[in-house]
Design a protein around this motif. Sequence first.
Motif, PDB file in Angstrom:
ATOM      1  N   MET A 193       0.831  -1.207   0.000  1.00 19.49           N
ATOM      2  CA  MET A 193       0.000   0.000   0.000  1.00 19.49           C
ATOM      3  C   MET A 193       0.865   1.256   0.000  1.00 19.49           C
ATOM      4  O   MET A 193       0.515   2.254  -0.648  1.00 19.49           O
ATOM      5  CB  MET A 193      -0.942   0.012   1.212  1.00 19.49           C
ATOM      6  N   THR A 194       1.984   1.233   0.720  1.00 16.13           N
ATOM      7  CA  THR A 194       2.904   2.375   0.679  1.00 16.13           C
ATOM      8  C   THR A 194       3.344   2.641  -0.746  1.00 16.13           C
ATOM      9  O   THR A 194       3.305   3.787  -1.236  1.00 16.13           O
ATOM     10  CB  THR A 194       4.142   2.096   1.552  1.00 16.13           C
ATOM     11  N   VAL A 195       3.762   1.576  -1.444  1.00 18.48           N
ATOM     12  CA  VAL A 195       4.244   1.709  -2.817  1.00 18.48           C
ATOM     13  C   VAL A 195       3.109   2.125  -3.748  1.00 18.48           C
ATOM     14  O   VAL A 195       3.268   3.011  -4.605  1.00 18.48           O
ATOM     15  CB  VAL A 195       4.887   0.389  -3.279  1.00 18.48           C
ATOM     16  N   LYS A 196       1.958   1.493  -3.600  1.00 18.65           N
ATOM     17  CA  LYS A 196       0.820   1.788  -4.476  1.00 18.65           C
ATOM     18  C   LYS A 196       0.399   3.254  -4.373  1.00 18.65           C
ATOM     19  O   LYS A 196       0.220   3.937  -5.395  1.00 18.65           O
ATOM     20  CB  LYS A 196      -0.351   0.878  -4.113  1.00 18.65           C
ATOM     21  N   ASN A 197       0.236   3.737  -3.148  1.00 16.71           N
ATOM     22  CA  ASN A 197      -0.206   5.117  -2.966  1.00 16.71           C
ATOM     23  C   ASN A 197       0.795   6.100  -3.552  1.00 16.71           C
ATOM     24  O   ASN A 197       0.413   7.087  -4.189  1.00 16.71           O
ATOM     25  CB  ASN A 197      -0.423   5.401  -1.476  1.00 16.71           C
ATOM     26  N   ALA A 198       2.082   5.828  -3.347  1.00 16.79           N
ATOM     27  CA  ALA A 198       3.106   6.723  -3.887  1.00 16.79           C
ATOM     28  C   ALA A 198       3.203   6.609  -5.403  1.00 16.79           C
ATOM     29  O   ALA A 198       3.428   7.603  -6.095  1.00 16.79           O
ATOM     30  CB  ALA A 198       4.454   6.418  -3.241  1.00 16.79           C
ATOM     31  N   ALA A 199       3.032   5.409  -5.945  1.00 13.40           N
ATOM     32  CA  ALA A 199       3.169   5.199  -7.391  1.00 13.40           C
ATOM     33  C   ALA A 199       2.142   5.983  -8.191  1.00 13.40           C
ATOM     34  O   ALA A 199       2.427   6.445  -9.299  1.00 13.40           O
ATOM     35  CB  ALA A 199       3.067   3.713  -7.723  1.00 13.40           C
ATOM     36  N   VAL A 200       0.939   6.126  -7.635  1.00 12.82           N
ATOM     37  CA  VAL A 200      -0.098   6.883  -8.355  1.00 12.82           C
ATOM     38  C   VAL A 200      -0.246   8.308  -7.831  1.00 12.82           C
ATOM     39  O   VAL A 200      -1.128   9.056  -8.263  1.00 12.82           O
ATOM     40  CB  VAL A 200      -1.466   6.153  -8.318  1.00 12.82           C
ATOM     41  N   GLY A 201       0.627   8.695  -6.886  1.00 15.64           N
ATOM     42  CA  GLY A 201       0.685  10.075  -6.431  1.00 15.64           C
ATOM     43  C   GLY A 201      -0.331  10.478  -5.385  1.00 15.64           C
ATOM     44  O   GLY A 201      -0.623  11.672  -5.233  1.00 15.64           O
ATOM     45  N   LEU A 202      -0.862   9.519  -4.629  1.00 14.56           N
ATOM     46  CA  LEU A 202      -1.820   9.857  -3.578  1.00 14.56           C
ATOM     47  C   LEU A 202      -1.090  10.291  -2.307  1.00 14.56           C
ATOM     48  O   LEU A 202      -0.042   9.732  -1.977  1.00 14.56           O
ATOM     49  CB  LEU A 202      -2.721   8.656  -3.275  1.00 14.56           C
ATOM     50  N   PRO A 203      -1.643  11.244  -1.539  1.00 19.60           N
ATOM     51  CA  PRO A 203      -0.963  11.761  -0.343  1.00 19.60           C
ATOM     52  C   PRO A 203      -1.185  10.884   0.889  1.00 19.60           C
ATOM     53  O   PRO A 203      -1.602  11.357   1.947  1.00 19.60           O
ATOM     54  CB  PRO A 203      -1.609  13.145  -0.171  1.00 19.60           C
ATOM     55  N   PHE A 204      -0.928   9.601   0.748  1.00 20.19           N
ATOM     56  CA  PHE A 204      -1.119   8.631   1.827  1.00 20.19           C
ATOM     57  C   PHE A 204       0.146   7.825   2.050  1.00 20.19           C
ATOM     58  O   PHE A 204       0.956   7.628   1.140  1.00 20.19           O
ATOM     59  CB  PHE A 204      -2.239   7.632   1.480  1.00 20.19           C
ATOM     60  N   GLY A 205       0.264   7.305   3.265  1.00 21.85           N
ATOM     61  CA  GLY A 205       1.227   6.264   3.543  1.00 21.85           C
ATOM     62  C   GLY A 205       0.539   4.922   3.385  1.00 21.85           C
ATOM     63  O   GLY A 205      -0.606   4.841   2.927  1.00 21.85           O
ATOM     64  N   GLY A 206       1.234   3.851   3.759  1.00 27.40           N
ATOM     65  CA  GLY A 206       0.672   2.524   3.588  1.00 27.40           C
ATOM     66  C   GLY A 206       0.328   1.858   4.900  1.00 27.40           C
ATOM     67  O   GLY A 206       1.100   1.919   5.869  1.00 27.40           O
ATOM     68  N   ALA A 207      -0.838   1.218   4.956  1.00 27.31           N
ATOM     69  CA  ALA A 207      -1.266   0.490   6.153  1.00 27.31           C
ATOM     70  C   ALA A 207      -2.148  -0.674   5.719  1.00 27.31           C
ATOM     71  O   ALA A 207      -2.626  -0.725   4.580  1.00 27.31           O
ATOM     72  CB  ALA A 207      -2.015   1.414   7.113  1.00 27.31           C
ATOM     73  N   LYS A 208      -2.375  -1.600   6.615  1.00 24.83           N
ATOM     74  CA  LYS A 208      -3.263  -2.728   6.335  1.00 24.83           C
ATOM     75  C   LYS A 208      -3.667  -3.352   7.661  1.00 24.83           C
ATOM     76  O   LYS A 208      -2.961  -3.248   8.664  1.00 24.83           O
ATOM     77  CB  LYS A 208      -2.567  -3.775   5.466  1.00 24.83           C
ATOM     78  N   GLY A 209      -4.806  -4.047   7.646  1.00 26.71           N
ATOM     79  CA  GLY A 209      -5.264  -4.704   8.860  1.00 26.71           C
ATOM     80  C   GLY A 209      -5.989  -5.987   8.540  1.00 26.71           C
ATOM     81  O   GLY A 209      -6.312  -6.265   7.380  1.00 26.71           O
TER      82      GLY A 209
END
Length: 436
Positions: free
Chosen positions: A111-127
């Motif tokens: 999720m960290t990589v995905k959000n950054a790859a498409v330019g979203l202002p998020f970090g990555g997390a999961k549960g």
Amino acid sequence: MTALPNTDQASARLAGLSYLNPAAPEPWASFVEQIERVRPHLGALERWIETLKHPKRTLIVDVPIERDDGTIAHYEGYRVQHNLSRGPGKGGIRFHPAVTLNEVMALAGWMTVKNAAVGLPFGGAKGGIRVDPSSVSKGELQRITRRFTSEIGIIIGPDRDIPAPDVGTNEMTMAVMMDTFSMNRGGTATGVVTGKPIALGGSLGRKEATGRGVFIAAREAGRHLKLPIEGARVVVQGFGNVGGIGARLFHEAGAKVIAVADHTATLVNEAGIDIPAALAHVAATGGLAGFGGAASIDIEDFWQLACDFLVPAALEGQITEARANGIRAKVVVEGANGPTTPAADDILRERGILVVPDVLANAGGVTVSYFEWVQDFSSFFWTEDEINARLERIMVSAFDAIWQVAADKRISLRTAAFVIACHRVLEARAERGLYP
């Protein structure tokens, strides 16, 4: 996949795990190997690469509930915040009998990589929670969700970490999570989760967003390869919110979906499956089993079907070395997270099979989750046409940027996506510095 405790073996069988691959490697090991492949392309930012191999925060919680028969049951839950350098954590909640901490760590990293790859202002997390949703009653499931939300409530929030649906969860799960968090806080917080019902601040287009993003990614890959969607042969593993919607969009665009698989059946029809009829059957019965418009085949034969587009949209670790050697697709479009192991990735590349990676192909869901989050903060909502148009622009722009980096550096699309994402994340980490 880590072996399940004995108490969960029956639940695992109920979930139909036999159609998956029990020999898949540990997901976190796959993620770390993918990160290592980016090292030569980081330049001065290489000094920060260990950041990506150490999740920022890992929370393991006990989730006890009183069952309908009066007994007490305990479930293990997790929330992992992999990296928060670019913004609050963002990632789904998975309810599945095979959930492990190792898996959730990897999913958070992706999720960290995905959000950054498409330019979203998020970090990555999961549960996730290790539970088979079909083995508990509706009331028990709600109690599990509420207790889990209360336990992880200390680290989630609209500006801290925003969960969303994933395998085994849906918009009603998000409604219960939002209500629980809001009750504990003493005020309604619609932005604490995304993927909610429309009546509670959900976004139009969110339910179809991941499948739509997979379709857009496939279409763009076809455009670059001069492989049109119309008339293409398509094979889809997973027939839920991602695979089912993706299959429908392929069908509507004139493709021939020749095979589909879910936890109940693996089906093929060389003349093309009637996807609307298959979706109606699944809605009525809960699975593909019993659908009369296709013949049953072995899952290993499924992976060897000749096709133009293969869409793995189930769980991680599905395309291993053994399966990669038999795949006869021109393009693999990863609807699931981490469906291809690094070793299998190499084999597909050597064989000339293009892989559109998960961190790009299935980014439609988190992109529209971002739209939902923004709309909740502003209390101003867009039309579905506006949502889909914005999704289209972001997905196409990200695809073109990743394609260009892959061509310039002569690397795979996956490594190119990781190069772009890791530069963005590590640059943010370097600019912020270390505290204290």
